[in-house]
Design a protein around this motif. Structure first.
Motif, PDB file in Angstrom:
ATOM      1  N   ASP A 119       6.595  -3.065  19.284  1.00  0.00           N
ATOM      2  CA  ASP A 119       7.303  -4.203  18.706  1.00  0.00           C
ATOM      3  C   ASP A 119       8.701  -3.795  18.271  1.00  0.00           C
ATOM      4  OD1 ASP A 119       5.130  -5.803  19.054  1.00  0.00           O
ATOM      5  OD2 ASP A 119       4.777  -6.215  16.932  1.00  0.00           O
ATOM      6  N   ASN A 120       9.677  -4.666  18.582  1.00  0.00           N
ATOM      7  CA  ASN A 120      11.011  -4.527  18.013  1.00  0.00           C
ATOM      8  C   ASN A 120      11.032  -5.118  16.608  1.00  0.00           C
ATOM      9  OD1 ASN A 120      12.373  -3.251  20.078  1.00  0.00           O
ATOM     10  ND2 ASN A 120      13.933  -4.813  20.278  1.00  0.00           N
ATOM     11  N   TYR A 121      11.932  -4.618  15.791  1.00  0.00           N
ATOM     12  CA  TYR A 121      12.102  -5.109  14.424  1.00  0.00           C
ATOM     13  C   TYR A 121      13.524  -5.633  14.280  1.00  0.00           C
ATOM     14  CZ  TYR A 121       7.795  -2.613  13.195  1.00  0.00           C
ATOM     15  OH  TYR A 121       6.495  -2.187  13.131  1.00  0.00           O
ATOM     16  N   VAL A 122      13.658  -6.839  13.727  1.00  0.00           N
ATOM     17  CA  VAL A 122      14.981  -7.419  13.536  1.00  0.00           C
ATOM     18  C   VAL A 122      15.601  -6.801  12.285  1.00  0.00           C
ATOM     19  CG1 VAL A 122      16.321  -9.523  13.225  1.00  0.00           C
ATOM     20  CG2 VAL A 122      14.229  -9.568  14.616  1.00  0.00           C
ATOM     21  N   HIS A 123      16.742  -6.152  12.472  1.00  0.00           N
ATOM     22  CA  HIS A 123      17.481  -5.549  11.369  1.00  0.00           C
ATOM     23  C   HIS A 123      18.676  -6.428  11.022  1.00  0.00           C
ATOM     24  CE1 HIS A 123      15.457  -2.174  13.357  1.00  0.00           C
ATOM     25  NE2 HIS A 123      15.707  -1.397  12.316  1.00  0.00           N
ATOM     26  N   LEU A 124      18.814  -6.780   9.750  1.00  0.00           N
ATOM     27  CA  LEU A 124      20.046  -7.382   9.246  1.00  0.00           C
ATOM     28  C   LEU A 124      20.660  -6.359   8.299  1.00  0.00           C
ATOM     29  CD1 LEU A 124      22.186  -9.487   8.765  1.00  0.00           C
ATOM     30  CD2 LEU A 124      20.615 -10.709   7.242  1.00  0.00           C
ATOM     31  N   VAL A 125      21.753  -5.754   8.752  1.00  0.00           N
ATOM     32  CA  VAL A 125      22.357  -4.614   8.063  1.00  0.00           C
ATOM     33  C   VAL A 125      23.620  -5.057   7.339  1.00  0.00           C
ATOM     34  CG1 VAL A 125      23.234  -2.259   8.351  1.00  0.00           C
ATOM     35  CG2 VAL A 125      21.465  -3.132   9.907  1.00  0.00           C
ATOM     36  N   ILE A 190      33.592  -6.664   9.464  1.00  0.00           N
ATOM     37  CA  ILE A 190      32.505  -7.646   9.451  1.00  0.00           C
ATOM     38  C   ILE A 190      31.702  -7.426   8.177  1.00  0.00           C
ATOM     39  CG2 ILE A 190      32.318  -7.903  11.970  1.00  0.00           C
ATOM     40  CD1 ILE A 190      29.864  -6.034  11.859  1.00  0.00           C
ATOM     41  N   ASP A 191      30.930  -8.443   7.804  1.00  0.00           N
ATOM     42  CA  ASP A 191      30.139  -8.371   6.575  1.00  0.00           C
ATOM     43  C   ASP A 191      28.699  -7.948   6.830  1.00  0.00           C
ATOM     44  OD1 ASP A 191      32.125  -9.570   4.587  1.00  0.00           O
ATOM     45  OD2 ASP A 191      32.059 -11.122   6.144  1.00  0.00           O
ATOM     46  N   ALA A 192      28.247  -8.082   8.065  1.00  0.00           N
ATOM     47  CA  ALA A 192      26.854  -7.768   8.381  1.00  0.00           C
ATOM     48  C   ALA A 192      26.707  -7.673   9.894  1.00  0.00           C
ATOM     49  CB  ALA A 192      25.922  -8.858   7.834  1.00  0.00           C
ATOM     50  N   PHE A 193      25.632  -7.019  10.330  1.00  0.00           N
ATOM     51  CA  PHE A 193      25.296  -7.081  11.752  1.00  0.00           C
ATOM     52  C   PHE A 193      23.793  -7.134  11.942  1.00  0.00           C
ATOM     53  CE2 PHE A 193      25.399  -2.358  11.386  1.00  0.00           C
ATOM     54  CZ  PHE A 193      24.246  -1.993  12.083  1.00  0.00           C
ATOM     55  N   PHE A 194      23.409  -7.752  13.046  1.00  0.00           N
ATOM     56  CA  PHE A 194      22.004  -7.831  13.444  1.00  0.00           C
ATOM     57  C   PHE A 194      21.745  -6.855  14.579  1.00  0.00           C
ATOM     58  CE2 PHE A 194      22.466 -12.040  11.544  1.00  0.00           C
ATOM     59  CZ  PHE A 194      21.218 -12.276  10.966  1.00  0.00           C
ATOM     60  N   PHE A 195      20.535  -6.324  14.605  1.00  0.00           N
ATOM     61  CA  PHE A 195      20.084  -5.582  15.774  1.00  0.00           C
ATOM     62  C   PHE A 195      18.567  -5.648  15.822  1.00  0.00           C
ATOM     63  CE2 PHE A 195      18.808  -1.805  18.217  1.00  0.00           C
ATOM     64  CZ  PHE A 195      19.513  -2.068  19.387  1.00  0.00           C
ATOM     65  N   SER A 196      18.039  -5.955  16.999  1.00  0.00           N
ATOM     66  CA  SER A 196      16.600  -5.947  17.204  1.00  0.00           C
ATOM     67  C   SER A 196      16.236  -4.671  17.952  1.00  0.00           C
ATOM     68  CB  SER A 196      16.168  -7.176  18.021  1.00  0.00           C
ATOM     69  OG  SER A 196      14.781  -7.141  18.265  1.00  0.00           O
ATOM     70  N   GLY A 197      15.508  -3.789  17.280  1.00  0.00           N
ATOM     71  CA  GLY A 197      15.195  -2.501  17.895  1.00  0.00           C
ATOM     72  C   GLY A 197      13.946  -1.885  17.307  1.00  0.00           C
ATOM     73  N   GLY A 198      13.481  -0.831  17.955  1.00  0.00           N
ATOM     74  CA  GLY A 198      12.329  -0.094  17.457  1.00  0.00           C
ATOM     75  C   GLY A 198      12.703   0.772  16.269  1.00  0.00           C
ATOM     76  N   LEU A 199      11.689   1.427  15.718  1.00  0.00           N
ATOM     77  CA  LEU A 199      11.887   2.278  14.539  1.00  0.00           C
ATOM     78  C   LEU A 199      11.678   3.747  14.878  1.00  0.00           C
ATOM     79  CD1 LEU A 199       9.929   0.225  11.839  1.00  0.00           C
ATOM     80  CD2 LEU A 199      12.369   0.109  12.406  1.00  0.00           C
ATOM     81  N   PRO A 200      12.601   4.601  14.472  1.00  0.00           N
ATOM     82  CA  PRO A 200      13.903   4.228  13.926  1.00  0.00           C
ATOM     83  C   PRO A 200      14.910   4.000  15.046  1.00  0.00           C
ATOM     84  CG  PRO A 200      13.660   6.602  13.843  1.00  0.00           C
ATOM     85  CD  PRO A 200      12.368   6.067  14.427  1.00  0.00           C
TER      86      PRO A 200
END
Length: 318
Positions: A119-125, A190-200
């Motif tokens: 599963d990928n995990y959606v990261h909001l960084v 930028i104030d934030a970024f998204f990335f959908s990825g595995g861990l880590p």
């Protein structure tokens, strides 16, 4: 010359069969290369795909793998159907669009799956000192919403609308790959970024090690995403052990290994098998490979399994 091949679980026999497949087939000579569409630098797809290429070189003599760096899921599905790649990593929700022929695809695409990988995990960084604590906090901000042609783009578009944010009016969304997103966040452009990825995810690990980021909890959006867009979305947790950051809830999306429906059955069987027989080597490429489970790998709805993969999974239950 007519090629008649019977699938077998023994890699030695498969190697012989595959040598024949390379030499001939229903449509004449077949290339001996295997193009593997992966993802962006700093992401899991590229590491996993590099490990897969190494496993193919070891297990399947006569096949020369080549790893392609891409925008990720949507790009990869397009490369598969355009015959510019043979194997590709793709998120389940992006693959579903390809199967249905929904935008950004103009008609149903002839794709099949070999396995559900992980599963990928959606990261909001966001920056460590940011006041952004939810999607609503992105209003009026500038963000990176994933690389052009990525599955992240698909997810971000849906997430923002679930949170009643119009990507065209309520915030500024820029297309950036993972490394560019990380650099832009460091620079404050930028104030934030998204990335959908595995861990880590390597690039996010590097940011976390410098103590300059945190992750925004997204768990409350998993249910609305599932109700509006389908069962691909589930609530997941990014543990503290992933990045040395506080535990954070998020949304998970399955990853599939995709091929064309007309891939030779023996080759599809062999590729499916080596995912399991070479799992230790794949884990060395990236630890997400340890999540491959034969009891779940054939669950690739709505993408049908390739017939070669079906034969492999049936054999594991005999």
């Amino acid at each position: 010359m007519r090629c008649h091949m019977a699938a077998t679980r023994a890699l030695a026999v498969l190697s012989v069969l595959l040598t024949v497949v390379v030499a001939c087939g229903a449509d004449g000579p077949r290339p001996s290369s295997l193009l593997i569409a992966t993802g962006q630098h700093g992401g899991v797809y590229l590491d996993y795909g590099t490990g897969l290429a190494k496993a193919v070189s070891t297990a399947l003599p006569g096949i020369r793998p080549q790893v392609l760096t891409t925008g990720a899921s949507v790009d990869n599905l397009r490369l598969i159907t355009a015959r510019r790649a043979d194997v590709a990593f793709a998120l389940a929700d992006s693959a579903a669009l390809a199967v249905r022929g929904a935008p950004p695809f103009d008609r149903p695409q002839p794709v099949r799956a070999l396995a559900r990988l992980y599963d990928n995990y959606v990261h909001l960084v966001v920056q460590a000192g940011s006041g952004i604590t939810s999607l609503a906090g992105l209003r009026g901000k500038a963000i990176a919403g994933g690389a052009a042609g990525s599955g992240t783009e698909v997810i971000v578009e849906r997430l923002l609308r679930v949170a009643d944010l119009d990507p065209d009016r309520d915030l500024t969304v820029r297309s950036m790959d993972l490394e560019a997103s990380a650099e832009a966040l460091r620079a404050g452009s930028i104030d934030a970024f998204f990335f959908s990825g595995g861990l880590p995810t390597k690039t996010i690990s590097e940011l976390a090690a410098r103590r300059i980021i945190r992750l925004v909890d997204l768990r409350s959006y998993a249910g609305p995403m599932r109700r509006r867009h389908g069962e691909f979305y589930s609530e997941r947790t990014i543990p503290a052990s992933a990045y040395g950051l506080p535990e954070s809830g998020t949304i998970g999306v399955p990853d599939y290994l995709i091929v064309r429906e007309d891939m030779d059955d023996a080759l599809a069987y062999a590729l499916t098998e080596l995912l399991f027989t070479h799992r230790e080597a794949l884990e060395e490429a990236h630890p997400e490979a340890r999540r491959l489970n034969v009891r779940a790998a054939f669950s690739t709805d709505p993408v049908a399994l390739h017939l070669g993969a079906v034969r492999y999974y049936r054999g594991t239950r005999s």
